[in-house]
Design a protein around this motif. Structure first.
Motif, short mmCIF file in Angstrom:
data_model
loop_
_atom_site.label_atom_id
_atom_site.label_comp_id
_atom_site.label_asym_id
_atom_site.label_seq_id
_atom_site.Cartn_x
_atom_site.Cartn_y
_atom_site.Cartn_z
N TYR A 1 0.75 -1.02 0.17
CA TYR A 1 -0.05 -0.09 -0.04
C TYR A 1 0.77 1.28 0.02
CZ TYR A 1 -3.73 -3.56 1.07
OH TYR A 1 -4.46 -4.25 1.13
N GLY A 2 0.26 2.46 -0.13
CA GLY A 2 1.03 3.60 0.01
C GLY A 2 1.38 4.08 -1.56
N LEU A 3 2.44 4.71 -1.52
CA LEU A 3 3.23 5.16 -2.74
C LEU A 3 3.99 4.03 -3.55
CD1 LEU A 3 4.67 8.81 -1.56
CD2 LEU A 3 2.60 7.97 -3.28
N TRP A 4 4.44 2.91 -2.85
CA TRP A 4 5.20 1.84 -3.25
C TRP A 4 4.61 1.34 -4.85
CZ3 TRP A 4 9.63 -0.10 -4.49
CH2 TRP A 4 9.56 -1.45 -4.89
N PRO A 5 3.34 0.90 -4.84
CA PRO A 5 2.96 0.35 -6.08
C PRO A 5 2.97 1.32 -7.40
CG PRO A 5 1.63 -0.23 -4.43
CD PRO A 5 2.29 0.74 -4.03
N CYS A 6 2.65 2.71 -7.05
CA CYS A 6 2.71 3.62 -8.28
C CYS A 6 4.23 3.88 -8.45
CB CYS A 6 2.25 4.98 -7.49
SG CYS A 6 0.32 4.83 -7.45
N PHE A 7 5.36 3.78 -7.66
CA PHE A 7 6.40 3.92 -7.97
C PHE A 7 7.12 3.11 -8.41
CE2 PHE A 7 6.42 7.92 -5.55
CZ PHE A 7 7.79 8.55 -5.52
N VAL A 8 6.59 1.58 -8.43
CA VAL A 8 7.03 0.41 -9.30
C VAL A 8 6.72 0.76 -10.86
CG1 VAL A 8 6.71 -1.95 -9.79
CG2 VAL A 8 6.88 -1.30 -7.27
N LEU A 9 5.53 1.23 -10.83
CA LEU A 9 5.25 1.34 -12.25
C LEU A 9 5.94 2.45 -13.05
CD1 LEU A 9 1.13 0.80 -12.43
CD2 LEU A 9 2.99 -0.45 -13.37
N LEU A 10 6.14 3.57 -12.07
CA LEU A 10 6.65 4.81 -12.59
C LEU A 10 8.33 4.37 -12.67
CD1 LEU A 10 6.69 7.73 -13.10
CD2 LEU A 10 7.49 8.27 -10.53
N SER A 11 8.89 3.67 -12.21
CA SER A 11 10.20 3.16 -12.62
C SER A 11 10.48 2.56 -13.44
CB SER A 11 10.93 2.41 -11.12
OG SER A 11 10.59 2.98 -9.84
N GLU A 12 9.40 1.83 -14.22
CA GLU A 12 9.41 0.77 -15.23
C GLU A 12 9.21 1.60 -16.28
OE1 GLU A 12 10.04 -2.16 -15.59
OE2 GLU A 12 10.08 -2.88 -13.48
N ILE A 13 8.31 2.85 -16.30
CA ILE A 13 8.15 3.61 -17.30
C ILE A 13 9.21 4.48 -17.77
CG2 ILE A 13 6.68 5.43 -17.94
CD1 ILE A 13 4.31 4.30 -16.68
N VAL A 14 9.74 4.98 -16.65
CA VAL A 14 11.09 6.11 -16.72
C VAL A 14 12.16 5.31 -17.24
CG1 VAL A 14 12.81 6.96 -15.26
CG2 VAL A 14 10.60 7.51 -14.74
N GLN A 15 12.55 4.02 -17.11
CA GLN A 15 13.72 3.27 -17.37
C GLN A 15 13.45 2.83 -19.08
OE1 GLN A 15 14.38 -0.80 -15.89
NE2 GLN A 15 12.53 -0.76 -15.09
N THR A 16 12.10 2.85 -19.29
CA THR A 16 11.76 2.77 -20.83
C THR A 16 11.77 3.98 -21.61
OG1 THR A 16 10.08 0.79 -20.18
CG2 THR A 16 9.75 1.87 -22.40
N PHE A 17 11.44 5.04 -21.04
CA PHE A 17 11.64 6.19 -21.67
C PHE A 17 13.08 6.89 -21.90
CE2 PHE A 17 7.03 6.51 -21.54
CZ PHE A 17 6.61 7.08 -22.90
N ILE A 18 13.95 6.65 -20.84
CA ILE A 18 15.22 6.89 -20.88
C ILE A 18 16.04 6.31 -22.07
CG2 ILE A 18 17.39 6.39 -19.80
CD1 ILE A 18 16.06 6.85 -17.17
N LEU A 19 15.65 5.19 -22.50
CA LEU A 19 16.28 4.65 -23.82
C LEU A 19 15.70 4.55 -24.91
CD1 LEU A 19 17.45 1.33 -21.77
CD2 LEU A 19 18.94 3.04 -23.21
N ALA A 20 14.30 5.11 -25.04
CA ALA A 20 13.30 5.23 -26.15
C ALA A 20 13.98 6.15 -27.32
CB ALA A 20 12.06 5.88 -25.80
N ASP A 21 14.53 7.32 -26.97
CA ASP A 21 15.29 8.17 -28.14
C ASP A 21 16.28 7.65 -28.65
OD1 ASP A 21 14.78 10.26 -29.04
OD2 ASP A 21 16.34 11.83 -27.92
N PHE A 22 17.04 6.83 -27.93
CA PHE A 22 18.41 6.23 -28.39
C PHE A 22 17.82 4.83 -29.36
CE2 PHE A 22 20.98 2.27 -28.49
CZ PHE A 22 22.17 2.89 -28.94
N CYS A 23 16.86 4.22 -28.81
CA CYS A 23 16.17 3.30 -29.63
C CYS A 23 15.75 3.67 -31.20
CB CYS A 23 15.18 2.23 -29.04
SG CYS A 23 15.71 1.49 -27.55
N TYR A 24 15.24 4.75 -31.17
CA TYR A 24 14.66 5.53 -32.33
C TYR A 24 15.98 5.85 -33.13
CZ TYR A 24 13.30 9.09 -35.67
OH TYR A 24 13.30 10.08 -36.52
#
Length: 272
Positions: free
Chosen positions: A229-252
């Motif tokens: 409970y709390g902020l942890w579930p949201c931060f898990v998803l946020l971490s996954e999204i952040v690491q995807t977008f960090i590399l998205a520009d390079f992959c393009y």
């Protein structure tokens, strides 16, 4: 007679001419389409996480091939490899004390190969290591992740130390590639094997993110409460999204270079 462009090159040229906002919109649409495709094609969505770890291991094998073939480590970030070893070691510890499954075996193999890469860069191929380009301070990554994990971590029944370690490796994994991106930004030219490795990381990050997002929809949000409970579930998803977008520009730019038949990538200033 004017030569006709292939459909792929025509689409790539059209995308290149679009304004930044349109490119961002197209990237979001492509991401959603990829998620829907994976949801329909993959029956057991847990396999997406296994695939993510397997692709990461495959990317590390590409690095091993580069180091053994070229006998040089130019363009590689030792600091990114060290951060990767740290989060893998912590995740492996959590896997042993909290759950033991195929992820444990994959993480063990990836950690072993990563430690070998670190050994080669630090000792055997030190003369070709671009230390002046690998100038991202890892304390800017490790310390914030450690502090954040103290305050935002799972609220499951496991021991508090294990829960903090779990959160720490999730946060650290999300941004462990930043030193490697800094090296590529500094040199602006990325040779093939390094590009293949970073692209493999991008694919692995996307598959991991897809696993979490699809699981949330499949369980109608119950997965989030299972994580705590709390902020942890949201931060898990946020971490996954952040690491995807960090590399998205390079992959393009990787795909763009691949379509254009360029063996060596040239990154525009400020891409990563």
């Amino acid at each position: 007679m004017k030569a006709t462009k292939s459909p792929i090159r025509a689409v790539a040229t059209w995308i290149r001419r679009q304004p930044p906002k349109m490119k961002a919109f197209l990237a979001v649409v492509a991401g959603i389409a990829a998620l829907l495709f994976l949801k329909m094609v993959v029956e057991d969505h847990d396999n997406l996480f296994v695939a993510a770890e397997a692709v990461h291991a495959l990317g590390t094998c590409v690095l091993i091939y580069k180091l053994t073939k070229e006998k040089a480590c130019a363009g590689l970030s030792l600091k990114s490899q060290e951060l990767t070893a740290i989060f893998l070691a912590v995740r492996l510890y959590c896997s042993f004390v909290m759950e033991y499954d195929i992820h444990t075996l994959l993480d063990t193999a990836t950690l072993g190969t990563t430690l070998w890469v670190i050994y080669m860069i630090r000792f055997k191929l030190r003369s070709s290591y671009m230390q002046d380009k690998d100038n991202f301070g890892i304390h800017y990554v490790v310390i914030p992740c450690a502090v954040l994990s103290l305050f935002i971590h799972p609220t499951t029944s496991h021991h508090s130390f294990n829960r903090i370690c779990w959160a720490f490796c999730v946060y650290l994994e999300a941004i462990s590639v930043l030193p490697q991106l800094r090296v590529m930004q500094n040199i602006e030219i990325v040779e093939p094997f390094t590009a293949h490795y970073v692209f493999a990381l991008g694919v692995a990050r996307f598959l991991s993110c897809a696993h979490w997002v699809i699981q949330v929809f499949d369980t109608r949000g119950h997965l989030l409460t299972a994580l705590g409970y709390g902020l942890w579930p949201c931060f898990v998803l946020l971490s996954e999204i952040v690491q995807t977008f960090i590399l998205a520009d390079f992959c393009y730019y990787y795909v763009k270079s691949l379509v254009g038949g360029q063996l060596v990538m040239r990154l525009p200033s400020g891409v990563v």
